[in-house]
Design a protein around this motif. Structure first.
Motif, mmCIF file in Angstrom:
data_model
loop_
_atom_site.group_PDB
_atom_site.id
_atom_site.type_symbol
_atom_site.label_atom_id
_atom_site.label_comp_id
_atom_site.label_asym_id
_atom_site.label_seq_id
_atom_site.Cartn_x
_atom_site.Cartn_y
_atom_site.Cartn_z
ATOM 1 N N GLY A 267 10.236 31.222 57.052
ATOM 2 C CA GLY A 267 9.347 32.266 57.465
ATOM 3 C C GLY A 267 9.868 33.483 57.912
ATOM 4 N N LEU A 268 11.310 33.850 57.529
ATOM 5 C CA LEU A 268 11.886 34.882 58.119
ATOM 6 C C LEU A 268 12.495 35.851 57.096
ATOM 7 N N SER A 269 12.849 37.128 57.406
ATOM 8 C CA SER A 269 13.481 38.050 56.423
ATOM 9 C C SER A 269 14.977 37.343 56.281
ATOM 10 N N LEU A 270 15.586 38.013 55.269
ATOM 11 C CA LEU A 270 16.904 37.607 54.893
ATOM 12 C C LEU A 270 17.947 37.777 55.897
ATOM 13 N N SER A 271 17.761 39.140 56.614
ATOM 14 C CA SER A 271 18.684 39.494 57.718
ATOM 15 C C SER A 271 18.222 38.522 58.934
ATOM 16 N N GLU A 272 16.956 38.358 59.228
ATOM 17 C CA GLU A 272 16.840 37.435 60.465
ATOM 18 C C GLU A 272 17.390 35.836 60.335
ATOM 19 N N THR A 273 17.493 35.450 59.068
ATOM 20 C CA THR A 273 17.975 34.045 58.573
ATOM 21 C C THR A 273 19.312 34.141 58.888
ATOM 22 N N LEU A 274 20.047 35.231 58.385
ATOM 23 C CA LEU A 274 21.375 35.315 58.593
ATOM 24 C C LEU A 274 21.894 35.280 60.001
ATOM 25 N N ASP A 275 20.972 36.117 60.978
ATOM 26 C CA ASP A 275 21.247 36.085 62.335
ATOM 27 C C ASP A 275 21.229 34.651 62.963
ATOM 28 N N ALA A 276 20.144 34.189 62.324
ATOM 29 C CA ALA A 276 19.794 32.791 62.979
ATOM 30 C C ALA A 276 20.753 31.733 62.723
ATOM 31 N N PHE A 277 21.433 31.907 61.776
ATOM 32 C CA PHE A 277 22.610 30.888 61.144
ATOM 33 C C PHE A 277 23.707 31.312 61.724
ATOM 34 N N ARG A 278 24.103 32.582 62.001
ATOM 35 C CA ARG A 278 25.127 33.179 62.807
ATOM 36 C C ARG A 278 25.173 32.401 64.145
ATOM 37 N N GLN A 279 24.126 32.453 64.767
ATOM 38 C CA GLN A 279 23.940 31.987 66.240
ATOM 39 C C GLN A 279 24.071 30.309 66.067
ATOM 40 N N LYS A 280 24.113 29.705 65.286
ATOM 41 C CA LYS A 280 24.281 28.550 64.768
ATOM 42 C C LYS A 280 26.043 28.144 64.385
ATOM 43 N N GLY A 281 26.449 29.405 64.315
ATOM 44 C CA GLY A 281 27.971 29.233 63.676
ATOM 45 C C GLY A 281 28.284 29.298 62.256
ATOM 46 N N ILE A 282 27.203 29.658 61.789
ATOM 47 C CA ILE A 282 27.373 29.472 60.311
ATOM 48 C C ILE A 282 27.516 30.671 59.503
ATOM 49 N N ALA A 283 28.267 31.078 58.881
ATOM 50 C CA ALA A 283 28.523 32.466 58.391
ATOM 51 C C ALA A 283 27.960 32.179 56.916
ATOM 52 N N GLY A 284 27.833 33.461 56.261
ATOM 53 C CA GLY A 284 27.014 33.558 55.124
ATOM 54 C C GLY A 284 28.128 32.833 54.002
ATOM 55 N N ASN A 285 27.482 32.171 52.994
ATOM 56 C CA ASN A 285 28.479 31.384 52.081
ATOM 57 C C ASN A 285 28.747 32.254 50.657
ATOM 58 N N VAL A 286 28.818 33.639 50.866
ATOM 59 C CA VAL A 286 28.662 34.374 49.932
ATOM 60 C C VAL A 286 30.305 34.845 50.146
ATOM 61 N N GLY A 287 31.312 34.780 49.021
ATOM 62 C CA GLY A 287 32.529 35.247 49.170
ATOM 63 C C GLY A 287 32.650 36.722 48.769
ATOM 64 N N ALA A 288 33.944 37.049 48.918
ATOM 65 C CA ALA A 288 34.321 38.508 48.582
ATOM 66 C C ALA A 288 34.118 38.975 47.064
ATOM 67 N N ASP A 289 34.314 37.991 46.379
ATOM 68 C CA ASP A 289 34.298 38.391 44.807
ATOM 69 C C ASP A 289 32.590 38.598 44.406
ATOM 70 N N ASP A 290 31.879 37.500 45.193
ATOM 71 C CA ASP A 290 30.376 37.701 44.960
ATOM 72 C C ASP A 290 29.776 39.227 45.583
ATOM 73 N N THR A 291 30.353 39.468 46.468
ATOM 74 C CA THR A 291 29.947 40.715 47.283
ATOM 75 C C THR A 291 30.386 41.850 46.501
ATOM 76 N N LEU A 292 31.644 41.733 45.868
ATOM 77 C CA LEU A 292 32.246 42.887 44.980
ATOM 78 C C LEU A 292 31.305 42.997 43.796
ATOM 79 N N GLY A 293 30.940 41.816 43.223
ATOM 80 C CA GLY A 293 30.225 41.856 42.006
ATOM 81 C C GLY A 293 28.953 42.586 42.149
ATOM 82 N N SER A 294 28.020 42.301 43.218
ATOM 83 C CA SER A 294 26.899 42.573 43.522
ATOM 84 C C SER A 294 27.021 44.144 43.757
ATOM 85 N N LEU A 295 28.133 44.694 44.533
ATOM 86 C CA LEU A 295 28.410 46.093 44.493
ATOM 87 C C LEU A 295 28.427 46.749 43.393
ATOM 88 N N GLN A 296 29.272 46.124 42.551
ATOM 89 C CA GLN A 296 29.510 46.944 40.965
ATOM 90 C C GLN A 296 28.373 46.821 40.163
#
Length: 98
Positions: free
Chosen positions: A62-91
């Motif tokens: 029941g959270l936004s994507l950014s709130e969820t990422l923040d909650a996961f970061r507090q638990k020590g879990i980084a996003g599981n999106v790699g650099a290639d995925d990010t670059l592909g999204s930007l392209q």
């Protein structure tokens, strides 16, 4: 809100009571808090190992994507999106703007 009845081992019942006492809340509120924390930890682990997406995690929490990422970061879990995925999204975004 749904009412559920469950049997708790003594050690968990004591934990619920401890949280309630420390935070000056009723045991039922403490139990809901602990259940929520446990569910969020479960979802974070499912996300970490790639079984669910960030979007699915956010929906279930029941959270936004950014709130969820923040909650996961507090638990020590980084996003599981790699650099290639990010670059592909930007392209893709760049191509869509043209």
């Amino acid at each position: 809100m749904t009412t559920k009845t469950l049997r708790l081992p003594d050690v968990l019942a004591a934990a619920v009571h401890e949280v309630g006492s420390r935070e000056d809340i009723e045991d039922s509120t403490a139990m809901r808090k602990l259940l929520r924390m446990g569910y969020e930890t479960y979802l974070a682990e499912q996300y970490r190992v790639g079984k669910i997406t960030l979007r699915e995690s956010a929906r279930r929490m029941g959270l936004s994507l950014s709130e969820t990422l923040d909650a996961f970061r507090q638990k020590g879990i980084a996003g599981n999106v790699g650099a290639d995925d990010t670059l592909g999204s930007l392209q893709s975004l760049g191509a869509a703007r043209r």
